[in-house]
Design an enzyme around this catalytic site. Structure first.
Site, PDB file in Angstrom:
ATOM      1  CD  GLU A  48      -3.062  -0.748   0.040  1.00 45.83           C
ATOM      2  OE1 GLU A  48      -3.251   0.423  -0.365  1.00 45.83           O
ATOM      3  OE2 GLU A  48      -3.664  -1.722  -0.437  1.00 45.83           O
ATOM      4  CG  ASN A  52      -0.709   5.503  -0.818  1.00 45.05           C
ATOM      5  OD1 ASN A  52      -1.638   5.146  -1.533  1.00 45.05           O
ATOM      6  ND2 ASN A  52      -0.858   5.706   0.479  1.00 45.05           N
ATOM      7  NE  ARG A 106      -5.503   4.391  -8.191  1.00 48.55           N
ATOM      8  CZ  ARG A 106      -4.848   3.299  -8.454  1.00 48.55           C
ATOM      9  NH1 ARG A 106      -4.767   2.347  -7.560  1.00 48.55           N
ATOM     10  NH2 ARG A 106      -4.272   3.117  -9.608  1.00 48.55           N
TER      11      ARG A 106
END
Length: 143
Positions: A48, A52, A106
């Site tokens: 994650e 990002n 998203r």
């Protein structure tokens, strides 16, 4: 600060490097003899954080992502660092479902996932200079 062990990894913000980064950190964490669940938690959180960087920090350009990991006793601390655009409002960005990329559908759950799978999460960011995500996991805490 003294650590039992540490490592640093630098790579380009390309999507194909996300699984590489996740695997390297998991291999480094393995020396703590984590459970399969603990390794899965670490891999998910790293995934994650790196995603990002790729999606938000550098947007449509390639930059450098740095991962540092530190082991002290039964604790692993992982830092994922970019030199991208930074986050204007960290507190707002950490709210579940918040996203700046609605057009790409998203979910806005990256920080929430990191908080769920790790024991501690800190985010430091300066607009125009980049972001540091620091995640800590205590191995063997629930055994």
């Amino acid at each position: 600060m003294e650590y039992n062990n540490m490592m640093e990894l630098k790579f380009l913000s390309k999507s194909q490097n996300e699984s590489f980064a996740r695997t390297v950190v998991a291999a480094f964490a393995a020396q703590l003899d984590p459970t399969i669940e603990e390794i899965a938690d670490i891999k998910t959180a790293v995934s994650e954080a790196v995603t990002n960087c790729i999606i938000h920090a550098y947007e449509n350009k390639i930059g450098i992502i740095t991962i540092r990991a530190f082991i002290l006793d039964n604790k692993i601390t992982i830092e994922v660092i970019d030199e991208g655009k930074g986050i204007e409002d960290v507190e707002k960005a950490m709210q579940p479902l918040f996203t700046t990329r609605l057009e790409e559908e998203r979910a806005g759950m990256g920080f929430t996932v990191m908080q769920t799978f790790m024991d501690e999460l800190e985010v430091e960011s300066t607009p125009g200079r980049g972001t540091l995500v620091r995640m800590t996991k205590y191995i063997g805490r629930n055994r």
